[in-house]
Design a protein around this motif. Structure first.
Motif: not given
Length: 126
Positions: A7-11, A13-15, A19-24, A29-30
């Motif tokens: 859940d921390a990793a999801l938060r 990566d979503r952040a 903030a920066r736009g989509p990255s592969i 990971r999401i």
């Protein structure tokens, strides 16, 4: 297996995506973590976004298409069958293992096997 870490990793990566736009990397990971958490909608959306932002025909693009179609097959068999049929017509070959996996998914959904050998459509003549 650690739900709190997932859940921390999801938060995070979503952040990053916000903030920066989509990255592969973040979207992958999401997708993987969301599916593991049972959130198929978020996983599907992440794979679809990868397919939208990645260069058509790349290995990553083919993986994203496969993963999206695989998840779609579990929720909308008819829609997945139509999408796999269209994909197999437009992209009769591709990088492995994704090309074979899409064909196997098509076989499971009852897609006409002749589509696996169909050439890509050519532009019309004037």
């Amino acid at each position: 297996g650690d739900a709190a870490a997932r859940d921390a990793a999801l938060r995070l990566d979503r952040a990053l995506v916000n903030a920066r736009g989509p990255s592969i990397e973040s979207l992958t990971r999401i997708a993987e973590l969301s599916e593991g958490a049972g959130d198929v909608r978020a996983a599907s959306e992440a794979w679809r976004t990868i397919g939208d932002v990645e260069r058509d025909g790349s290995v990553i693009w083919h993986r994203a298409k496969y993963e999206f179609l695989r998840l779609l097959a579990d929720s909308d068999g008819a829609g997945a069958k139509a999408a796999v049929s269209q994909h197999m017509i437009l992209y009769p070959t591709g990088p492995e293992p994704w090309s074979t996996k899409i064909k196997e998914l098509g076989a499971r959904l009852g897609v006409d096997p002749a589509l696996q050998k169909a050439p890509a459509p050519q532009g019309g003549q004037r």
